[in-house]
Design an enzyme around this catalytic site. Structure first.
Site, PDB file in Angstrom:
ATOM      1  N   LYS A   1       0.882  -1.184   0.000  1.00  0.00           N
ATOM      2  CA  LYS A   1       0.000   0.000   0.000  1.00  0.00           C
ATOM      3  C   LYS A   1       0.917   1.231   0.000  1.00  0.00           C
ATOM      4  CE  LYS A   1      -1.951   3.084   1.997  1.00  0.00           C
ATOM      5  NZ  LYS A   1      -1.752   4.480   1.581  1.00  0.00           N
TER       6      LYS A   1
ATOM      7  N   GLU B   1       9.818   2.028  10.672  1.00  0.00           N
ATOM      8  CA  GLU B   1      10.836   3.061  10.443  1.00  0.00           C
ATOM      9  C   GLU B   1      10.099   4.388  10.493  1.00  0.00           C
ATOM     10  OE1 GLU B   1      13.510   0.339   7.436  1.00  0.00           O
ATOM     11  OE2 GLU B   1      13.186   2.450   6.949  1.00  0.00           O
TER      12      GLU B   1
ATOM     13  N   CYS C   1      14.046  11.002   6.365  1.00  0.00           N
ATOM     14  CA  CYS C   1      13.995  10.602   7.782  1.00  0.00           C
ATOM     15  C   CYS C   1      15.347  10.768   8.458  1.00  0.00           C
ATOM     16  CB  CYS C   1      13.510   9.176   7.905  1.00  0.00           C
ATOM     17  SG  CYS C   1      14.520   8.025   6.973  1.00  0.00           S
TER      18      CYS C   1
ATOM     19  N   GLU D   1       9.771  17.146  14.401  1.00  0.00           N
ATOM     20  CA  GLU D   1      10.210  16.844  13.037  1.00  0.00           C
ATOM     21  C   GLU D   1       9.476  17.778  12.066  1.00  0.00           C
ATOM     22  OE1 GLU D   1       8.887  13.162  11.092  1.00  0.00           O
ATOM     23  OE2 GLU D   1      10.964  12.824  10.494  1.00  0.00           O
TER      24      GLU D   1
HETATM   25  P1  NAD Z   1       2.395   8.796   7.133  1.00  0.00           P
HETATM   26  O1  NAD Z   1       2.581   8.047   8.399  1.00  0.00           O
HETATM   27  O2  NAD Z   1       1.397   9.870   7.085  1.00  0.00           O
HETATM   28  O3  NAD Z   1       1.987   7.785   5.941  1.00  0.00           O
HETATM   29  C1  NAD Z   1       2.781   6.672   5.623  1.00  0.00           C
HETATM   30  C2  NAD Z   1       1.898   5.590   5.034  1.00  0.00           C
HETATM   31  O4  NAD Z   1       1.000   5.129   6.044  1.00  0.00           O
HETATM   32  C3  NAD Z   1       1.033   6.040   3.877  1.00  0.00           C
HETATM   33  O5  NAD Z   1       0.996   5.020   2.912  1.00  0.00           O
HETATM   34  C4  NAD Z   1      -0.334   6.237   4.529  1.00  0.00           C
HETATM   35  O6  NAD Z   1      -1.408   6.106   3.632  1.00  0.00           O
HETATM   36  C5  NAD Z   1      -0.321   5.119   5.533  1.00  0.00           C
HETATM   37  N1  NAD Z   1      -1.262   5.283   6.660  1.00  0.00           N
HETATM   38  C6  NAD Z   1      -1.702   6.437   7.224  1.00  0.00           C
HETATM   39  N2  NAD Z   1      -2.568   6.165   8.231  1.00  0.00           N
HETATM   40  C7  NAD Z   1      -2.645   4.804   8.314  1.00  0.00           C
HETATM   41  C8  NAD Z   1      -3.353   3.912   9.159  1.00  0.00           C
HETATM   42  N3  NAD Z   1      -4.159   4.345  10.123  1.00  0.00           N
HETATM   43  N4  NAD Z   1      -3.196   2.584   8.963  1.00  0.00           N
HETATM   44  C9  NAD Z   1      -2.366   2.111   8.002  1.00  0.00           C
HETATM   45  N5  NAD Z   1      -1.678   2.912   7.156  1.00  0.00           N
HETATM   46  C10 NAD Z   1      -1.814   4.242   7.317  1.00  0.00           C
HETATM   47  O7  NAD Z   1       3.856   9.297   6.712  1.00  0.00           O
HETATM   48  P2  NAD Z   1       4.251  10.258   5.501  1.00  0.00           P
HETATM   49  O8  NAD Z   1       3.801  11.634   5.827  1.00  0.00           O
HETATM   50  O9  NAD Z   1       3.797   9.621   4.231  1.00  0.00           O
HETATM   51  O10 NAD Z   1       5.848  10.152   5.551  1.00  0.00           O
HETATM   52  C11 NAD Z   1       6.674  10.994   6.257  1.00  0.00           C
HETATM   53  C12 NAD Z   1       7.132  10.358   7.548  1.00  0.00           C
HETATM   54  O11 NAD Z   1       7.839   9.141   7.273  1.00  0.00           O
HETATM   55  C13 NAD Z   1       8.096  11.202   8.352  1.00  0.00           C
HETATM   56  O12 NAD Z   1       7.758  11.200   9.705  1.00  0.00           O
HETATM   57  C14 NAD Z   1       9.446  10.506   8.145  1.00  0.00           C
HETATM   58  O13 NAD Z   1      10.407  10.743   9.144  1.00  0.00           O
HETATM   59  C15 NAD Z   1       9.022   9.094   8.076  1.00  0.00           C
HETATM   60  N6  NAD Z   1      10.048   8.270   7.417  1.00  0.00           N
HETATM   61  C16 NAD Z   1      10.852   7.468   8.204  1.00  0.00           C
HETATM   62  C17 NAD Z   1      11.873   6.711   7.612  1.00  0.00           C
HETATM   63  C18 NAD Z   1      12.792   5.865   8.462  1.00  0.00           C
HETATM   64  O14 NAD Z   1      13.556   5.079   7.893  1.00  0.00           O
HETATM   65  N7  NAD Z   1      12.784   5.978   9.780  1.00  0.00           N
HETATM   66  C19 NAD Z   1      12.063   6.760   6.234  1.00  0.00           C
HETATM   67  C20 NAD Z   1      11.231   7.589   5.484  1.00  0.00           C
HETATM   68  C21 NAD Z   1      10.217   8.329   6.087  1.00  0.00           C
END
Ligand code: NAD
Length: 503
Positions: free
Chosen positions: A190, A265, A299, A396
């Site tokens: 997804k 992550e 990230c 962040e």
């Molecule tokens: P997000 O958490 O909003 O969304 C990530 C994914 O989760 C999307 O596909 C979204 O549709 C899905 N999602 C949202 N709500 C959900 C739920 N209730 N159940 C299941 N899936 C759900 O994150 P974002 O805004 O897309 O990405 C940015 C974030 O990702 C930042 O906080 C960044 O630090 C983090 N990130 C971390 C790493 C790492 O390796 N630690 C790497 C890349 C990004």
């Protein structure tokens, strides 16, 4: 010779191929959401419509999970060498289409071509690396006793869910999906609703490479709908998730009833700590690169600069000049260093921190405002005179925004470095080897680079502590997540068995 116009000309037919729509891939078939629902995805460059995307719900996720479940036994039983061959074919096709992938990724996310061209190739490397590991994925140990020979082996968990974010979405998807497939798991992916294009390209590439139907399924949609349904589905044994900390927490709750194994992550507020004895020119290059590359939507970005007070003024002066010289522009222009942010809501969030910084008493030494006109552009920004407990030093921001905090000595630096909820990465600059050892030992982070920017070696563990994640990726750490360890104990003779009920 590539330039903006050539890239635009190459992108046009790639967008036209979509014919205005991005559909799912379930059991090898390209299908819309069963309900027919769609949502629009737009480019952060100019707000233009890219495609209507399948808005999947629980019914679509169920079909994908069933396909992954049906495909699992044969895929898990396939000889590791055969899986290796197929995954290398995926890598070959990624490399062949790296330019197309990069162009679509830039248009979808706003990330600069300069970085996305490398990220696309890195997606190929991820597949190659785990393809090579596939034949040995099941290897275990023998643990003999006097009476028994214990033999351990690893077996793939079953169908797994992969939920990815919008930042560098192609590379991150390959980083999660390649080891799952190499381990013998089948996958339901997804992708983020804001950047679905390259997930579709990856699914098409895997299909074309000859992955059997159902081995990789793609389900587009919203987090609260498709993402939730995936994390709640009883046939999905584990969820590998990359995204925000609060979403990780929601997924953990959603997966509780079906006892999901989770790998998270999550977010970061990573410090780069520069001591006065460091190679300051290299430290400056690395500090600028690690926060302003990839739009700061990264990230592992070094979003807090902790600099020793004795050198802070001079370091800051050079930093301001570098930030003001960054080239903000169209992501398809190969010279662009910073493109537009992913979407308007995210831009608004990043910009809101400019007022927060002022209200908290910090100074804005560079940038500090959005750029007028179409697109989600913002000036790269530098906050100075910041204190460790300010929101700009704790939260962040996930944009091209750096907060500078001076420190007095090693103890002060360590206390500031560890004073946040996150613990993903840390960067340390010093030429004192004993201090480097002492400091990195005490720094609360899953990954620390000393006198270096973030350079990843794929067999090493990747992941965070505190609110930055659970679990590790990379090499065998990825297999530890996607596989179960099984023990078989063989009696080596007629050892005495405790007898009950023998009269
Ligand atoms: P997000 O958490 O909003 O969304 C990530 C994914 O989760 C999307 O596909 C979204 O549709 C899905 N999602 C949202 N709500 C959900 C739920 N209730 N159940 C299941 N899936 C759900 O994150 P974002 O805004 O897309 O990405 C940015 C974030 O990702 C930042 O906080 C960044 O630090 C983090 N990130 C971390 C790493 C790492 O390796 N630690 C790497 C890349 C990004």
């Amino acid at each position: 010779m590539s330039d903006l116009a050539t890239h635009q000309a190459k992108l046009a037919p790639l967008l036209a191929r979509r014919n205005g729509s991005i559909v799912n891939l379930i059991n090898g078939a390209s299908v819309p959401a069963a309900s027919g629902a769609t949502f629009a995805t737009t480019s952060p460059v100019d707000g233009s419509h890219i495609a209507d995307v399948a808005r999947s719900d629980a019914a679509d996720v169920d079909a994908a999970a069933k396909a992954a479940k049906a495909a699992f036994p044969a895929w898990a039983a396939m000889d590791g060498k055969a899986r290796k061959k197929l995954l290398h074919k995926v890598a070959d096709l990624i490399v062949e289409r790296a330019e197309d992938i990069a162009l679509c990724e830039c248009w979808d996310t706003g990330q600069a071509y300069k970085f996305m061209s490398k990220a696309a190739l890195r997606g190929g490397e991820n597949f190659r690396f785990f393809a090579d590991m596939a034949p040995a994925a099941r290897d275990g140990q023998s643990l003999p006793t006097n009476s028994h020979m214990n033999v351990t082996s690893r077996v793939p968990m079953g169908p797994v869910g992969v939920i990815t974010p919008w930042n560098t979405p192609f590379m991150l998807s390959t980083w999660k999906i390649a080891p799952a497939l190499a381990a013998g798991c089948t996958v339901v992916h997804k992708p983020a609703e804001f950047s679905p294009h390259t997930a579709r390209l990856l699914a098409e590439i895997c299909h074309e490479a000859g992955l059997p139907d159902g081995v990789l399924n793609l389900v587009n949609g919203m987090g609260e709908e498709a993402g939730r349904a995936l994390s709640e589905h009883p046939d999905i044994k584990a969820i590998a998730f990359v995204g925000e900390t609060k979403t990780g927490s929601a997924i953990m709750k959603q997966g509780a009833d079906t006892l999901k194994r989770v790998h998270f992550e999550l977010g970061g507020k990573n410090p780069v700590v520069v001591f006065e004895d460091a190679d300051l020119e290299r430290a400056l290059d690395a500090a600028v690169f690690m926060i302003y590359s990839l739009n700061g939507e990264r990230c592992t970005s070094s979003s807090r600069l902790l600099v020793q007070r004795a050198i802070a003024e001079d370091f800051q002066k050079k930093l301001i000049a570098r930030v003001n010289a960054l080239k903000v522009g169209h992501p398809l222009d190969p010279k662009t260093e910073i493109g537009p942010l992913i979407h308007q809501t995210h831009l608004d969030k990043v910009v809101s921190y400019f007022d927060i910084a002022k209200a908290e008493g910090a100074s804005i030494a560079a940038g500090g405002h959005a750029i007028d006109g179409p697109g989600c552009y913002v000036h790269p920004t530098l906050f100075t005179n910041a204190k460790p407990d300010m929101r700009i030093a704790q939260e962040e921001i996930f944009g091209p925004v750096l907060t500078v905090i001076p420190f007095e000595d090693e103890a002060d630096a360590l206390s500031i470095a560890n004073s946040v909820a996150y613990g993903l990465a840390g960067y340390l600059w010093t030429n004192d080897i004993t201090r480097a050892l002492r400091f990195s030992n005490a720094m609360e982070a899953g990954m620390i680079w000393v006198n270096s920017e973030n350079v990843r070696h794929l067999p090493t563990p990747f992941g965070g502590v505190k609110s930055s994640g659970i679990g590790r990726d990379g090499g065998h750490w990825s297999f530890d997540f996607y596989m179960e360890t099984k023990n078989i104990a063989f009696a080596m003779g007629a050892h005495k068995i405790t007898q009950l009920g023998r009269r």
